[in-house]
Write a protein that holds these residues in place. Sequence first.
Motif, PDB file in Angstrom:
ATOM      1  N   ASN A 181      12.942  32.260  11.528  1.00 55.54           N
ATOM      2  CA  ASN A 181      13.129  33.681  11.257  1.00 55.54           C
ATOM      3  C   ASN A 181      12.233  34.162  10.117  1.00 55.54           C
ATOM      4  O   ASN A 181      12.672  34.891   9.212  1.00 55.54           O
ATOM      5  CB  ASN A 181      14.599  33.987  10.937  1.00 55.54           C
ATOM      6  N   GLU A 212       6.504  30.532   3.616  1.00 57.94           N
ATOM      7  CA  GLU A 212       7.868  30.819   3.151  1.00 57.94           C
ATOM      8  C   GLU A 212       7.957  30.733   1.642  1.00 57.94           C
ATOM      9  O   GLU A 212       8.610  31.561   0.989  1.00 57.94           O
ATOM     10  CB  GLU A 212       8.863  29.838   3.793  1.00 57.94           C
ATOM     11  N   GLY A 248       6.244  41.170  10.589  1.00 52.35           N
ATOM     12  CA  GLY A 248       6.163  42.560  10.980  1.00 52.35           C
ATOM     13  C   GLY A 248       5.362  42.659  12.264  1.00 52.35           C
ATOM     14  O   GLY A 248       5.902  42.737  13.356  1.00 52.35           O
ATOM     15  N   PRO A 276       9.829  36.502   8.236  1.00 52.71           N
ATOM     16  CA  PRO A 276       9.833  37.976   8.304  1.00 52.71           C
ATOM     17  C   PRO A 276       8.510  38.550   8.820  1.00 52.71           C
ATOM     18  O   PRO A 276       7.704  39.094   8.051  1.00 52.71           O
ATOM     19  CB  PRO A 276      10.116  38.398   6.862  1.00 52.71           C
ATOM     20  N   ARG A 323      16.141  46.459   2.132  1.00 51.11           N
ATOM     21  CA  ARG A 323      15.483  46.112   3.376  1.00 51.11           C
ATOM     22  C   ARG A 323      14.548  44.928   3.157  1.00 51.11           C
ATOM     23  O   ARG A 323      13.805  44.872   2.179  1.00 51.11           O
ATOM     24  CB  ARG A 323      14.705  47.307   3.915  1.00 51.11           C
ATOM     25  N   LYS A 324      14.578  43.974   4.055  1.00 51.67           N
ATOM     26  CA  LYS A 324      13.751  42.783   3.954  1.00 51.67           C
ATOM     27  C   LYS A 324      12.302  43.140   4.208  1.00 51.67           C
ATOM     28  O   LYS A 324      11.971  43.817   5.199  1.00 51.67           O
ATOM     29  CB  LYS A 324      14.225  41.749   4.983  1.00 51.67           C
ATOM     30  N   LYS A 325      11.410  42.709   3.317  1.00 52.44           N
ATOM     31  CA  LYS A 325       9.991  43.003   3.490  1.00 52.44           C
ATOM     32  C   LYS A 325       9.442  42.198   4.658  1.00 52.44           C
ATOM     33  O   LYS A 325       9.755  41.018   4.837  1.00 52.44           O
ATOM     34  CB  LYS A 325       9.211  42.678   2.220  1.00 52.44           C
ATOM     35  N   LEU A 326       8.600  42.847   5.454  1.00 48.02           N
ATOM     36  CA  LEU A 326       7.975  42.184   6.590  1.00 48.02           C
ATOM     37  C   LEU A 326       6.494  41.957   6.308  1.00 48.02           C
ATOM     38  O   LEU A 326       5.871  42.706   5.550  1.00 48.02           O
ATOM     39  CB  LEU A 326       8.151  43.033   7.859  1.00 48.02           C
ATOM     40  N   TYR A 327       5.943  40.928   6.953  1.00 52.55           N
ATOM     41  CA  TYR A 327       4.553  40.547   6.726  1.00 52.55           C
ATOM     42  C   TYR A 327       3.821  40.458   8.059  1.00 52.55           C
ATOM     43  O   TYR A 327       4.357  39.932   9.041  1.00 52.55           O
ATOM     44  CB  TYR A 327       4.479  39.199   6.001  1.00 52.55           C
TER      45      TYR A 327
END
Length: 345
Positions: A30, A339, A34, A32, A3-7
């Motif tokens: 795009n 990024e 959160g 990430p 799962r892609k980590k969200l911030y």
Amino acid sequence: MERKKLYNVAVVGVTGAVGQKMLETLEKRNFPVGELRPLASARSAGQRVNFKGNTYTVQEATPESFEGIDFALFSAGGSISEKLAPAAVERGAVVIDNTSAFRMLPEVPLVVPEVNAHTISQHSGIIANPNCSTIQMVVALKPIYDAYGIDRIVVSTYQAVSGSGQAAIDELREQTRAVLNGEPANPQILPVKSLPKHHQIAFNAIPQIDVFEENGFSREEMKMVNETRKIFADDSIQITPTCVRIPVFFGHSEAVYVETRKPFDLAEVRSLLESAPGVKVVDDLEEQAYPLATEAAGQYDTFVGRIRRDLFHPRGLNLWIVSDNVLKGAALNAVQIAEHMVKSK
């Protein structure tokens, strides 16, 4: 599948011209995200902004606003950054600041990812975005500096009104309408809103951006001098800038003359620029192809053209450099820094 980590991301000054572009850039690239926390002054609190199909209510920026935030992108003026950026860092956020508040502090990295991304890891909570006119110039000069070194830079800038914010954009639009209708221009913003005297920008060119220093150079010009030296980590580069505001909405243009330390081959210079990250060469004189502000607006790249050897100095090189000042010159550069940090985690 991992799962892609969200911030969690806060944008301070979200209702301004650069703040809006920060939101747009986060979405288009795009990033990430959160939780998104749109922040602004008390005056702008309650306004609505859109992000990824959702509508958010702008909150007043306070020290408590940064609880749980991973990245805080600031573009709300130096005084706001000076007040709130340390509070954000105390609460665990990494601040990427678009103002001049921290740029020249030795402990704060001044970053253009295509040029000196290696300095990002040296931060202590705050990373500074350089001035818009500096960013596009160093992006174009980086491959030349690496290959030949640079002794001297003479740069004349032709800067869009968006560099002074939304009020200056509105003033150019209104003055243009007024002048075309034979009405008074009624300048109130440019060159510097806080000064007692203002000049018409419609159909004009104003050789002043920011206030003048005792040495006769404007603060904008001295930013180009000091920031370029810090980014290249080379205080031996001699830089002579003249910064001019012109009646263009978006896109700064720069006529740059460089004296290299080692002799250069013009074809190799072109090849280096064509392969440099973030650079797009537009240089076909037969087709009258060269960078234009109207074509650079809304684009991520820094455009370079009119590449030619000086007529008299054997190591003299002339370039015409154009970039969108609110994108690469501000919002995009900030997002690229975030990024880079995400990729390196």
